[in-house]
Motif scaffolding. Structure first.
Motif, mmCIF file in Angstrom:
data_model
loop_
_atom_site.group_PDB
_atom_site.id
_atom_site.type_symbol
_atom_site.label_atom_id
_atom_site.label_comp_id
_atom_site.label_asym_id
_atom_site.label_seq_id
_atom_site.Cartn_x
_atom_site.Cartn_y
_atom_site.Cartn_z
ATOM 1 N N THR A 20 -2.985 20.036 -7.607
ATOM 2 C CA THR A 20 -3.077 21.483 -7.796
ATOM 3 C C THR A 20 -2.789 22.217 -6.497
ATOM 4 O O THR A 20 -2.982 21.686 -5.399
ATOM 5 C CB THR A 20 -4.480 21.885 -8.283
ATOM 6 N N TYR A 21 -2.311 23.436 -6.655
ATOM 7 C CA TYR A 21 -2.077 24.348 -5.520
ATOM 8 C C TYR A 21 -2.868 25.614 -5.763
ATOM 9 O O TYR A 21 -2.798 26.197 -6.849
ATOM 10 C CB TYR A 21 -0.586 24.681 -5.388
ATOM 11 N N THR A 22 -3.624 26.059 -4.756
ATOM 12 C CA THR A 22 -4.445 27.268 -4.865
ATOM 13 C C THR A 22 -4.020 28.269 -3.798
ATOM 14 O O THR A 22 -3.972 27.946 -2.611
ATOM 15 C CB THR A 22 -5.938 26.953 -4.700
ATOM 16 N N LYS A 55 -5.148 22.048 3.465
ATOM 17 C CA LYS A 55 -3.690 22.228 3.448
ATOM 18 C C LYS A 55 -2.946 20.902 3.493
ATOM 19 O O LYS A 55 -1.724 20.876 3.294
ATOM 20 C CB LYS A 55 -3.247 23.107 4.620
ATOM 21 N N LYS A 56 -3.650 19.813 3.739
ATOM 22 C CA LYS A 56 -3.040 18.487 3.770
ATOM 23 C C LYS A 56 -3.806 17.570 2.832
ATOM 24 O O LYS A 56 -5.018 17.391 2.972
ATOM 25 C CB LYS A 56 -3.036 17.922 5.186
ATOM 26 N N LEU A 57 -3.080 16.987 1.872
ATOM 27 C CA LEU A 57 -3.691 16.081 0.898
ATOM 28 C C LEU A 57 -3.039 14.714 1.060
ATOM 29 O O LEU A 57 -1.817 14.585 0.994
ATOM 30 C CB LEU A 57 -3.482 16.604 -0.527
ATOM 31 N N THR A 58 -3.876 13.669 1.272
ATOM 32 C CA THR A 58 -3.380 12.310 1.490
ATOM 33 C C THR A 58 -3.845 11.409 0.359
ATOM 34 O O THR A 58 -5.032 11.402 0.009
ATOM 35 C CB THR A 58 -3.864 11.750 2.833
ATOM 36 N N ILE A 59 -2.911 10.648 -0.190
ATOM 37 C CA ILE A 59 -3.208 9.695 -1.265
ATOM 38 C C ILE A 59 -2.847 8.304 -0.755
ATOM 39 O O ILE A 59 -1.718 8.078 -0.307
ATOM 40 C CB ILE A 59 -2.416 10.020 -2.542
ATOM 41 N N LEU A 60 -3.795 7.360 -0.825
ATOM 42 C CA LEU A 60 -3.594 5.998 -0.349
ATOM 43 C C LEU A 60 -4.095 5.029 -1.411
ATOM 44 O O LEU A 60 -5.289 4.995 -1.728
ATOM 45 C CB LEU A 60 -4.345 5.775 0.970
ATOM 46 N N THR A 61 -3.181 4.255 -1.983
ATOM 47 C CA THR A 61 -3.530 3.323 -3.051
ATOM 48 C C THR A 61 -2.497 2.216 -3.128
ATOM 49 O O THR A 61 -1.356 2.380 -2.682
ATOM 50 C CB THR A 61 -3.620 4.047 -4.409
ATOM 51 N N SER A 62 -2.891 1.091 -3.679
ATOM 52 C CA SER A 62 -1.964 -0.020 -3.880
ATOM 53 C C SER A 62 -1.441 -0.065 -5.302
ATOM 54 O O SER A 62 -0.676 -0.959 -5.652
ATOM 55 C CB SER A 62 -2.665 -1.346 -3.548
ATOM 56 N N ASN A 63 -1.834 0.901 -6.127
ATOM 57 C CA ASN A 63 -1.433 0.930 -7.530
ATOM 58 C C ASN A 63 -0.507 2.115 -7.763
ATOM 59 O O ASN A 63 -0.909 3.262 -7.664
ATOM 60 C CB ASN A 63 -2.672 1.037 -8.423
ATOM 61 N N MET A 64 0.768 1.840 -8.068
ATOM 62 C CA MET A 64 1.742 2.920 -8.253
ATOM 63 C C MET A 64 1.422 3.755 -9.488
ATOM 64 O O MET A 64 1.626 4.975 -9.499
ATOM 65 C CB MET A 64 3.159 2.370 -8.353
ATOM 66 N N LYS A 88 0.855 -1.182 0.000
ATOM 67 C CA LYS A 88 0.000 0.000 0.000
ATOM 68 C C LYS A 88 0.890 1.230 0.000
ATOM 69 O O LYS A 88 1.793 1.359 0.823
ATOM 70 C CB LYS A 88 -0.902 0.008 1.238
ATOM 71 N N TYR A 89 0.645 2.152 -0.942
ATOM 72 C CA TYR A 89 1.426 3.379 -1.039
ATOM 73 C C TYR A 89 0.648 4.535 -0.410
ATOM 74 O O TYR A 89 -0.535 4.730 -0.720
ATOM 75 C CB TYR A 89 1.733 3.710 -2.490
ATOM 76 N N GLN A 90 1.321 5.275 0.446
ATOM 77 C CA GLN A 90 0.710 6.464 1.049
ATOM 78 C C GLN A 90 1.628 7.653 0.827
ATOM 79 O O GLN A 90 2.809 7.619 1.170
ATOM 80 C CB GLN A 90 0.453 6.288 2.543
ATOM 81 N N VAL A 91 1.077 8.700 0.230
ATOM 82 C CA VAL A 91 1.811 9.941 -0.012
ATOM 83 C C VAL A 91 1.027 11.084 0.609
ATOM 84 O O VAL A 91 -0.195 11.183 0.419
ATOM 85 C CB VAL A 91 2.028 10.188 -1.518
ATOM 86 N N ILE A 92 1.720 11.951 1.335
ATOM 87 C CA ILE A 92 1.092 13.089 2.006
ATOM 88 C C ILE A 92 1.751 14.369 1.522
ATOM 89 O O ILE A 92 2.978 14.483 1.538
ATOM 90 C CB ILE A 92 1.210 12.982 3.535
ATOM 91 N N LEU A 93 0.953 15.327 1.091
ATOM 92 C CA LEU A 93 1.441 16.655 0.724
ATOM 93 C C LEU A 93 0.889 17.671 1.704
ATOM 94 O O LEU A 93 -0.288 17.616 2.066
ATOM 95 C CB LEU A 93 1.020 17.021 -0.695
ATOM 96 N N ARG A 94 1.750 18.613 2.114
ATOM 97 C CA ARG A 94 1.339 19.639 3.068
ATOM 98 C C ARG A 94 1.706 21.013 2.520
ATOM 99 O O ARG A 94 2.787 21.194 1.957
ATOM 100 C CB ARG A 94 2.002 19.435 4.437
ATOM 101 N N ALA A 95 0.814 21.979 2.721
ATOM 102 C CA ALA A 95 1.053 23.379 2.374
ATOM 103 C C ALA A 95 0.727 24.232 3.592
ATOM 104 O O ALA A 95 0.020 23.789 4.502
ATOM 105 C CB ALA A 95 0.200 23.796 1.180
ATOM 106 N N SER A 96 1.241 25.451 3.596
ATOM 107 C CA SER A 96 0.978 26.337 4.738
ATOM 108 C C SER A 96 0.198 27.586 4.350
ATOM 109 O O SER A 96 -0.563 28.116 5.156
ATOM 110 C CB SER A 96 2.300 26.749 5.398
ATOM 111 N N LEU A 97 0.355 28.059 3.117
ATOM 112 C CA LEU A 97 -0.323 29.286 2.696
ATOM 113 C C LEU A 97 -1.445 29.045 1.695
ATOM 114 O O LEU A 97 -2.229 29.952 1.440
ATOM 115 C CB LEU A 97 0.690 30.261 2.076
ATOM 116 N N GLY A 98 -1.516 27.860 1.134
ATOM 117 C CA GLY A 98 -2.531 27.559 0.128
ATOM 118 C C GLY A 98 -3.205 26.239 0.393
ATOM 119 O O GLY A 98 -2.953 25.579 1.411
ATOM 120 N N THR A 99 -4.083 25.821 -0.508
ATOM 121 C CA THR A 99 -4.790 24.560 -0.380
ATOM 122 C C THR A 99 -4.421 23.649 -1.542
ATOM 123 O O THR A 99 -3.998 24.102 -2.600
ATOM 124 C CB THR A 99 -6.314 24.781 -0.355
ATOM 125 N N LEU A 100 -4.627 22.343 -1.329
ATOM 126 C CA LEU A 100 -4.230 21.335 -2.295
ATOM 127 C C LEU A 100 -5.435 20.562 -2.804
ATOM 128 O O LEU A 100 -6.426 20.397 -2.097
ATOM 129 C CB LEU A 100 -3.220 20.370 -1.668
#
Length: 397
Positions: free
Chosen positions: A223-225, A203-212, A174-186
């Motif tokens: 995206t970043y806003t 501000k925190k986007l989490t991706i969880l999947t078993s398919n690379m 299972k692959y988990q990737v987390i992106l974090r921002a402080s001034l914008g949204t994801l």
């Protein structure tokens, strides 16, 4: 000597034991291979069942698609304003506004040469201002994360797709990737279920999947806003996967508009340089100075700032004479003179200077054109510039 023979029964018995041992080893190997085959098949069936269950079927590679324009425009709209990157010049559609097109004011025969000169000047601008126009650089996946090192910019209250995000070279159930921002949204433009992507518009986007393959598809469209108007700011984002963490900057600012000057088709020195000076009650010296300039540069423009209490008019071709309030001083006069310059460069001199056959403005221009120096100077009556400046100039050359 007496020959002894082994009994026939003992040799037969030994041969039977060897054959029995080989048969046992063969059976043992077959059993082991069977167990391994059953295990691999069970793993295959388990994964196949997982892909058929609800919520995971969206991870199938064949289902990778983007949101429709209506959906993502709804996601990135604030108070009816579309936040996506777009052409900011909307003059042509504005009412009660007269629009001037550059092409309408250039001779058709000169259009190609004007565009060529503008392109050359723009390249020179980028060379002189490398920090203002950073190229996009993507870090290769040696972490195994890939991400942009520099060059990601967004306008205030706008949305962009972050380029270069990816995960490579690892194998996990299972692959988990987390992106974090402080001034914008994801967010992501990938049309995927909330079981796979969580934290949209936060501000925190989490991706969880078993398919690379699906994971990288989602990361490719993250995206970043910018949600707060920042005139100039840097959002240090983080990209995490397991114990791997990477940080990269997203610059929030209005685009820098380059100042381009047209040197003309012949690139005459008078099209590149304006001479500026400040005078105060020294008209006799000022007139001598102008006369010396005209010997070697008859067409170059001279701008004079004058704060004398009793003024005299300087009425000569290509001379602009600006009268100031009495006694405003050298700094005020310099600011006034420079504010009227319309060429790419200006040469500041005192009003008692005299040009000679050794005065070569072209050499100073060559240095500025070939380097990113902002100021160059020459000698007066053989006096050389201060050592630090001279050394820096010779080093650049």
């Amino acid at each position: 000597m007496e020959r002894r023979e082994l009994p026939r029964d003992s040799s037969t018995k030994g041969l039977q034991q060897i054959m029995h041992t080989k048969e046992s080893m063969k059976f043992f190997v077959i059993v082991i291979l069977g167990i391994i085959s059953i295990f691999l098949y069970s793993v295959y069936l388990k994964r196949l069942v997982k892909y058929k269950t609800k919520g995971v079927i969206s991870e199938a590679p064949s289902d990778m698609k983007l949101l429709s324009p209506e959906e993502y425009k709804y996601m990135f709209t604030f108070n009816g304003i579309w936040l996506g990157q777009k052409n900011q010049c909307e003059c042509a559609t504005a009412s009660k506004l007269e629009v001037y097109q550059l092409e309408d004011y250039i001779d058709k025969r000169d259009s190609a040469s004007v565009k060529e000169r503008r392109e050359r000047e723009f390249k020179h601008y980028r060379k002189r201002n490398p920090l203002m126009t950073q190229d996009l650089i993507i870090a290769k996946p040696n972490l195994p994360l890939s991400y942009p090192i520099q060059g990601v910019e967004v306008m205030p209250l706008q949305t962009i797709v972050i380029p270069g995000l990816g995960l490579h070279g690892v194998t996990e159930e299972k692959y988990q990737v987390i992106l974090r921002a402080s001034l914008g949204t994801l967010n992501t433009l990938a049309d995927i279920s909330d079981d796979v992507v969580s934290g949209r518009g936060e501000k925190k986007l989490t991706i969880l999947t078993s398919n690379m393959e699906l994971l990288n598809f989602i990361l490719k469209h993250v995206t970043y806003t910018s949600v707060v108007y920042q005139l100039s700011a840097v959002d240090m984002m983080s990209l995490e996967s397991g114990h791997h963490v990477a940080q990269f900057p997203v610059i929030i600012r209005q685009p820098i508009l380059p100042k381009l000057f047209d040197p003309g088709a012949d690139r005459k020195i008078s099209s590149l340089v304006t001479i500026t000076t400040k005078t105060f009650l020294r008209y006799h010296k000022l007139r001598r100075f102008i006369k010396s300039v005209r010997q070697y540069y008859p067409d170059i423009k001279i701008i004079v700032a004058d704060d004398s209490n009793i003024t005299e008019k300087i009425e000569e071709e290509n001379v602009e004479h600006y009268i100031m309030p009495f006694g405003k001083g050298w700094f005020a006069g310099r600011n006034l003179a420079i504010s009227q310059v319309t060429t790419k460069y200006y040469l500041w001199v005192d009003d008692d200077f005299l040009f000679t056959e050794n005065t070569k403005i072209e050499k100073l221009v060559d240095v500025l054109e070939e380097t990113n120096l902002d100021v160059v100077g020459g000698s007066v009556n053989g006096n050389t510039p201060p050592m630090p400046f001279s050394a820096a100039l010779s080093g650049e050359r």
